[in-house]
Design an enzyme around this catalytic site. Structure first.
Site, PDB file in Angstrom:
ATOM      1  N   GLY A  22      39.808  62.855 -42.076  1.00  0.00           N
ATOM      2  CA  GLY A  22      39.072  64.297 -42.924  1.00  0.00           C
ATOM      3  C   GLY A  22      39.194  65.004 -40.842  1.00  0.00           C
ATOM      4  O   GLY A  22      39.844  64.270 -40.169  1.00  0.00           O
ATOM      5  N   GLY A  24      39.005  69.121 -39.703  1.00  0.00           N
ATOM      6  CA  GLY A  24      37.930  70.623 -39.557  1.00  0.00           C
ATOM      7  C   GLY A  24      39.022  71.762 -38.462  1.00  0.00           C
ATOM      8  O   GLY A  24      39.651  71.169 -37.344  1.00  0.00           O
ATOM      9  N   VAL A  29      37.842  63.777 -38.406  1.00  0.00           N
ATOM     10  CA  VAL A  29      36.683  62.750 -38.868  1.00  0.00           C
ATOM     11  C   VAL A  29      37.276  61.475 -38.700  1.00  0.00           C
ATOM     12  O   VAL A  29      38.317  61.448 -39.381  1.00  0.00           O
ATOM     13  CB  VAL A  29      36.229  63.395 -39.987  1.00  0.00           C
ATOM     14  N   LYS A  44      32.194  61.806 -36.292  1.00  0.00           N
ATOM     15  CA  LYS A  44      33.486  63.481 -35.142  1.00  0.00           C
ATOM     16  C   LYS A  44      33.680  62.825 -33.989  1.00  0.00           C
ATOM     17  O   LYS A  44      33.114  63.165 -33.240  1.00  0.00           O
ATOM     18  CB  LYS A  44      32.202  64.006 -35.960  1.00  0.00           C
ATOM     19  N   ASP A 139      25.442  75.851 -44.747  1.00  0.00           N
ATOM     20  CA  ASP A 139      26.560  75.847 -45.264  1.00  0.00           C
ATOM     21  C   ASP A 139      25.956  74.837 -46.252  1.00  0.00           C
ATOM     22  O   ASP A 139      27.073  73.963 -46.690  1.00  0.00           O
ATOM     23  CB  ASP A 139      27.700  75.397 -43.930  1.00  0.00           C
TER      24      ASP A 139
END
Length: 363
Positions: A22, A24, A29, A44, A139
């Site tokens: 992952g 962002g 990640v 992370k 969020d």
């Protein structure tokens, strides 16, 4: 070996980073393994200043939480990079089931209302815990709700979370009441208008958006403004309207959404109030169930996933607990909205949070 032992914080040099699963705007990640136990977790990582701020905020928030409804932080590792640039690795428990957003993508459909009720109940348990401990998630959306392989639900991604001043801890960082982050189409009107300090009511509005997302496979729709996110944001912040509710939703579900989308924050229901709402505690009306078009299994992977509810009446609490642990999600055909799924990522790029992490999942 017990699962708790498998998730112990790895010692420096005693863990191996796997492939990136992952990414962002503020970091990456990776899947990781504890060399001492063989246990899997995710890490992370952040290197930029902005990324460090969000990741440190998440670490500080999670470090003071302990709940079966909140993803567990198992440790952190601070490093000095090139030219003195600080790096941070945050170790998080691995949730093999992925996120609620992954489920919709994986099955090319949307969640059946029975599963939405069950998942919403579990999300509310997480929100009740957070709010009792002075934390606003800020969020909440399907991408930030993770599932274990057995279907247990946990809230995740606390980079945007805020701890209210009355609940400050020694490890908490002060948050400006003027700073906001999150995902615009899931934000409450008062947040978009920057009206004072963010409070728990903001999470309730986002919960309503998340329920709509589960039911439709898409963000809340404000007329045709989904094609113009800024117009939708303006309508959320300054109109008296509500988003379009899911077609064929039960009367309990519609009432639940009305409670979430109350624009007066003092009248908006709390997480504790909603946990007692018939939508999450009651049994789905069979008359409403007739409107649901179930998705037929298309492969052996889908076979056996769905099974009819028992006719034997048990307590509402027991139904919720048994179902969430026993089943994995199944889907139904979306009412003319499946074309959205192929465009999910391009749409999200227009409205995504600057602090959003892509959900961890192994292909």
């Amino acid at each position: 070996m017990k699962e708790a032992d498998m998730c112990l914080c790895p010692k420096p040099g005693e863990w191996a980073k796997g492939k990136m699963v992952g990414s962002g705007a503020f970091g990456s990640v990776h899947l990781a393994m504890n060399k001492s136990t063989g246990g899997l977790f995710v890490v992370k990582s952040a290197e930029s200043r902005a990324a460090l701020d969000f990741l440190e905020n998440e670490a500080n928030i999670l470090g003071n939480l302990s709940s079966p409804h909140i993803v567990k932080c198992i440790g952190r590792e601070k490093l000095e990079g090139v030219n003195g640039v600080r790096k941070l690795n945050l170790f998080i428990e691995y949730m093999a089931g992925g996120s609620l957003a992954d489920i919709a993508d994986k099955f090319e459909g949307v969640l059946d209302e029975r599963m939405i009720r069950l998942y919403t109940r579990e999300i509310l348990k997480g929100l009740v815990y957070l709010h009792r401990n002075g934390v606003v998630h800020c969020d909440l959306k399907c991408k930030n709700v993770l599932l274990s392989s057995s279907g247990n639900i946990k809230l995740a991604d606390f980079g945007c979370a805020k701890r209210l001043n009355g609940f400050m801890t020694r490890s908490s960082s002060m948050e400006s009441s003027e700073s906001i982050c999150g995902t615009p189409l899931w934000m409450a009107p008062e947040v978009l208008r920057k009206e004072g300090v963010i409070n728990y009511a903001a999470d309730i509005w986002s919960l309503g958006c998340t329920v709509i997302e589960m039911a439709t496979g898409k963000p809340p729709k404000w007329g045709d403004e989904i094609l113009n996110p800024m117009a939708a944001v303006y309508k959320i912040a300054h109109s008296n309207e509500m988003p379009k509710f899911p077609a064929g939703f039960s009367k309990e579900g519609l009432d639940f959404l009305h409670k979430c989308f109350e624009r007066n924050t003092k009248k908006r229901w709390t997480s504790e109030n909603l946990l007692g709402h018939p939508f999450v505690c009651g049994k789905l009306d069979e008359r409403n169930a007739e409107n649901v078009e179930l998705y037929s299994p298309s492969s052996v992977l889908d076979a056996g996933v769905y099974e009819e509810d028992e006719d034997v009446l048990v307590s509402k609490e027991l139904i919720c607990e048994r179902e969430i642990k026993r089943r994995i999600p199944f889907t139904m055909r979306s009412f003319g909205e499946r074309d959205y799924m192929s465009h999910r990522h391009s749409t999200n790029s227009l409205i995504a949070s600057s602090g959003n992490w892509i959900t961890v999942r192994i292909s």
